[in-house]
Design an enzyme around this catalytic site. Structure first.
Site, PDB file in Angstrom:
ATOM      1  N   PHE A 109     -10.581   6.807  11.301  1.00 54.91           N
ATOM      2  CA  PHE A 109      -9.204   6.323  11.203  1.00 54.91           C
ATOM      3  C   PHE A 109      -8.340   7.470  10.673  1.00 54.91           C
ATOM      4  O   PHE A 109      -8.657   8.068   9.641  1.00 54.91           O
ATOM      5  CB  PHE A 109      -9.153   5.119  10.266  1.00 54.91           C
ATOM      6  CG  PHE A 109      -7.870   4.352  10.357  1.00 54.91           C
ATOM      7  CD1 PHE A 109      -7.431   3.840  11.568  1.00 54.91           C
ATOM      8  CD2 PHE A 109      -7.102   4.129   9.226  1.00 54.91           C
ATOM      9  CE1 PHE A 109      -6.237   3.128  11.650  1.00 54.91           C
ATOM     10  CE2 PHE A 109      -5.911   3.424   9.309  1.00 54.91           C
ATOM     11  CZ  PHE A 109      -5.477   2.924  10.525  1.00 54.91           C
ATOM     12  N   ARG A 141      -6.057  -3.466  22.510  1.00 53.52           N
ATOM     13  CA  ARG A 141      -6.964  -3.905  21.451  1.00 53.52           C
ATOM     14  C   ARG A 141      -6.700  -5.368  21.134  1.00 53.52           C
ATOM     15  O   ARG A 141      -5.579  -5.742  20.800  1.00 53.52           O
ATOM     16  CB  ARG A 141      -6.764  -3.025  20.213  1.00 53.52           C
ATOM     17  CG  ARG A 141      -7.820  -3.248  19.146  1.00 53.52           C
ATOM     18  CD  ARG A 141      -7.653  -2.257  18.014  1.00 53.52           C
ATOM     19  NE  ARG A 141      -6.459  -2.545  17.233  1.00 53.52           N
ATOM     20  CZ  ARG A 141      -6.219  -2.046  16.011  1.00 53.52           C
ATOM     21  NH1 ARG A 141      -7.076  -1.207  15.448  1.00 53.52           N
ATOM     22  NH2 ARG A 141      -5.120  -2.350  15.370  1.00 53.52           N
ATOM     23  N   ASP A 145     -15.285   3.197   4.523  1.00 53.92           N
ATOM     24  CA  ASP A 145     -14.005   2.501   4.698  1.00 53.92           C
ATOM     25  C   ASP A 145     -14.289   1.196   5.440  1.00 53.92           C
ATOM     26  O   ASP A 145     -14.710   1.213   6.603  1.00 53.92           O
ATOM     27  CB  ASP A 145     -13.016   3.376   5.473  1.00 53.92           C
ATOM     28  CG  ASP A 145     -11.644   2.718   5.581  1.00 53.92           C
ATOM     29  OD1 ASP A 145     -11.543   1.476   5.425  1.00 53.92           O
ATOM     30  OD2 ASP A 145     -10.666   3.445   5.834  1.00 53.92           O
ATOM     31  N   TYR A 183      -4.832  -6.495   4.148  1.00 50.14           N
ATOM     32  CA  TYR A 183      -3.874  -7.199   5.010  1.00 50.14           C
ATOM     33  C   TYR A 183      -4.359  -7.438   6.435  1.00 50.14           C
ATOM     34  O   TYR A 183      -3.595  -7.923   7.261  1.00 50.14           O
ATOM     35  CB  TYR A 183      -2.517  -6.488   5.030  1.00 50.14           C
ATOM     36  CG  TYR A 183      -2.498  -5.021   5.391  1.00 50.14           C
ATOM     37  CD1 TYR A 183      -2.582  -4.612   6.706  1.00 50.14           C
ATOM     38  CD2 TYR A 183      -2.355  -4.059   4.408  1.00 50.14           C
ATOM     39  CE1 TYR A 183      -2.543  -3.273   7.039  1.00 50.14           C
ATOM     40  CE2 TYR A 183      -2.320  -2.707   4.716  1.00 50.14           C
ATOM     41  CZ  TYR A 183      -2.413  -2.318   6.036  1.00 50.14           C
ATOM     42  OH  TYR A 183      -2.367  -0.997   6.358  1.00 50.14           O
ATOM     43  N   LYS A 184      -5.607  -7.075   6.705  1.00 50.50           N
ATOM     44  CA  LYS A 184      -6.128  -7.338   8.049  1.00 50.50           C
ATOM     45  C   LYS A 184      -6.851  -8.692   8.016  1.00 50.50           C
ATOM     46  O   LYS A 184      -6.212  -9.722   7.877  1.00 50.50           O
ATOM     47  CB  LYS A 184      -7.011  -6.168   8.481  1.00 50.50           C
ATOM     48  CG  LYS A 184      -6.228  -4.844   8.585  1.00 50.50           C
ATOM     49  CD  LYS A 184      -7.130  -3.692   8.988  1.00 50.50           C
ATOM     50  CE  LYS A 184      -6.385  -2.372   8.959  1.00 50.50           C
ATOM     51  NZ  LYS A 184      -5.433  -2.225  10.078  1.00 50.50           N
TER      52      LYS A 184
END
Lengths: 414, 414
Positions: A129, A373, A199, A224-225
């Site tokens: 990422f 996605r 991560d 927040y995912k």
């Protein structure tokens, strides 16, 4: 909505039998929206609306400064960490909520360098990422004399040697959803004396994680995912108990001090995980995360994973059947045990396709260079969502809706 | 409430004539509470209640991920910075809201070291706000080879030499409220080739600040004190325009990248102040700060300062008259032009005195070793608050209410 949705009858049966079905009603989702972007921003739990209001009007407004004690604000980083620990295979005193994923990675990578004096390298996957790579670049530049080894995925093992202080990887790839073998890679890092930093942003809350079984050293993750903590919710970090007394937080702020209100002239770290808190948390945002996390106590990760795998398998099957010959290619692992909770399809008009889907009331997201996605949040996505998503995608491709010129103008955030 | 409050008639006259009087009604303060702790946690503006609700239920809940564009979340760090810039004498493109004061100080002190290669020292006042000192310690330890010079206040000038990269000071002392001469000290730093970094936490929103007139290089400040941004509100930072293209943020995260959604393999800083944003802001907390800041556009810092000075003068006069011979000593500058917007009195039973005041419905705070700190927020404190506060303090001391044993047990936050 569209008519004659392939798989609709199957979806209806699966929804009726879904043991997690009752959770959808806990979320405030707009009617008719097919939301497959919970991996970017989780949906709003109803209970979090009430918590935000209570924190603002009921706590800040009524008891002001005393709320730090009276309403437990001062302990929220620990309290919320306690709720996350069982989701990641951590002991209760190994997780704390603080700052952002990027800042927490900086802290832990900095701590790793100090725990491995004399070692000059950090290894990461070049396709990690991006912010993780950027943060490591910033740390290396600040420290000086640090070599950041950004290698291809299949070169990670070869890049590990006795000069490596830390291996930093994502558990689930943000594009392809490929799951790394955390235990194997951690063992490889340990074999050369390096620490492993994971991560968990794209896995926590969606797939079972067992940090201690894998003997992971450090980890960071996103609030927040899949954790549904709200936009920009604070992040968390994990430090294995065996490292807690030796590891130093380079962002050594007052709230990680042994006695924050002694106002000492010098920093003395708190014992345990608390030293990795730096300063005052954004209490309103943190309260909302703390509230959203409570939903996870009503289920377990095995049940969520089983549903997520069934849904992503179904999505791939329906999309591939409906989009045959339309330029779409699966870019995620086909093996559900190697795939996280989102699915990536490549299409050369991927950006415009995602915009065209949005006009149909279906939200996924685009990832460069050409990825569509689609994220699956088993707490609130239904099988009907999956069947309709596949049908919309097929319709957009078949009718070439992505050709509309206005869909090609990119906004700041996609 | 108490009877026969000295100064009550004067306070009533001053309140009636107060040009800022209308602002108190914009805050949700509990009836009868005398709140002199706005320098620790500002009061709740009514409008912020509505904003929190709108951000959660109206934005997150209705438009989910699209809110980053549709509701300007992505630009909030800049938008909120634009509201702060005029309060601190900055140009519109010199301020951004991000992270916490501690983290922002780390970024700027790290940037200062890189801008002054070869220089090995950072100078600060040993009595600076502790977290500022702790953060500089952490930076020095991570960097290695950095000397942190913590000197007595009167030794700051002597500690500046050609080995100093940065001078870090607070504009207003968190204990005594002494105001530093920002222009003189910045000039002294520049004279040896060092950069000046100012912490505005205890001055912003309460006293006029002119960073550019003082030629300050960098600054940080707090959102939850006089700016009323809510508990743990995000902080801000200032980088003078002349440094913006050369200064590097060591916490180089994706949101400070030139193209955050290009997902580049390497960090390339955004141009201007935006590079000092690291990653996703806590949107709910940040929205509330953004809302609270809008109150400042309805007045000006000169008017706020005039009222604050009149109130702190009155407080000192009434307290000294009412508490004569009761062991209280003014620890703040007597000259109102050298004093910020809070007043510190020392008393050997300071801790218990603050607790006794709380039982009377008056909130101040305690600061080690024995300080009773009373903060004045001219937006919502009335002259009647001041007269009543002085009367309560006199009553607590005269009646030795601080002797109650239960007042001596210290809670986690005081």
């Amino acid at each position: 909505m569209i008519e004659n949705v392939p798989g609709a009858a199957e979806a209806a049966r699966l929804d009726a039998a879904d043991p997690l079905r009752r959770f959808r009603a806990q979320f405030d989702l707009p009617d008719g929206l097919i939301y497959l972007d919970g991996n970017s921003l989780g949906a709003l739990p109803h209970r979090s609306i009430a918590r935000a209001s209570r924190t603002v009007a009921g706590e800040w407004g009524r008891t002001l400064i005393d709320s730090w004690n009276d309403h437990g604000w001062i302990d929220l980083p620990i309290t919320a960490g306690l709720r996350i620990a069982p989701l990641v295979g951590a002991l209760p005193d190994e997780v704390v909520v603080a700052d952002t994923v990027s800042t927490n990675l900086f802290k832990l990578a900095g701590a790793a360098l100090a725990l491995r004096p004399g070692r000059r390298a950090i290894v990461t996957d070049a396709a990690n990422f991006p912010t993780d790579v950027y943060i490591l670049e910033g740390l290396a530049a600040l420290r000086g004399g640090i070599e950041l080894r950004r290698v291809a995925h299949d070169q990670v093992f070869a890049a590990l040697d006795s000069d490596v202080a830390a291996l930093c990887l994502s558990h689930v790839d943000y594009r392809t959803a490929r799951i790394e073998d955390m235990a194997v890679l951690t063992r490889a890092a340990h074999a050369v004396g390096a620490l492993a930093i994971w991560d968990l942003s794209h896995s926590v809350g969606a797939i079972p994680i067992d940090l201690n079984a894998a003997e992971a050293d450090f980890a960071v993750g996103c609030g927040y995912k899949y954790l549904n903590g709200g936009p920009g919710a604070p992040a968390f970090l994990f430090v294995a108990r065996r490292h807690q007394e030796a590891a130093r937080n380079p962002l050594s702020g007052w709230l990680g001090h042994a006695q924050p209100f002694a106002f000492d002239g010098s920093y003395r770290p708190a014992s345990g995980i608390r030293r990795f808190v730096t300063s005052s948390p954004p209490v309103i945002s943190l309260s909302v995360l703390d509230e959203s996390l409570q939903i996870f106590a009503e289920t377990d990760m095995a049940a969520l994973r089983a549903k997520s795998q069934a849904q992503s398998d179904m999505l791939i099957r329906l999309v591939e059947a409906g989009c045959k010959g339309l330029g779409l290619a699966l870019a995620s692992p086909r093996d559900p045990d190697r795939r996280g909770s989102h699915v990536l399809f490549d299409h050369e008009e991927g950006y415009a396709v995602v915009q065209a889907l949005k006009r149909r009331g279906m939200v996924g997201d685009f990832r460069v260079p050409n990825g569509i996605r689609l994220g699956i949040a088993p707490l609130y996505n239904s099988y009907a969502d999956i069947a309709h998503a596949a049908a919309h995608l097929a319709a957009v491709l078949r009718r070439r809706e992505y050709d509309a010129p206005e869909l090609r103008v990119r906004a700041a955030v996609t």
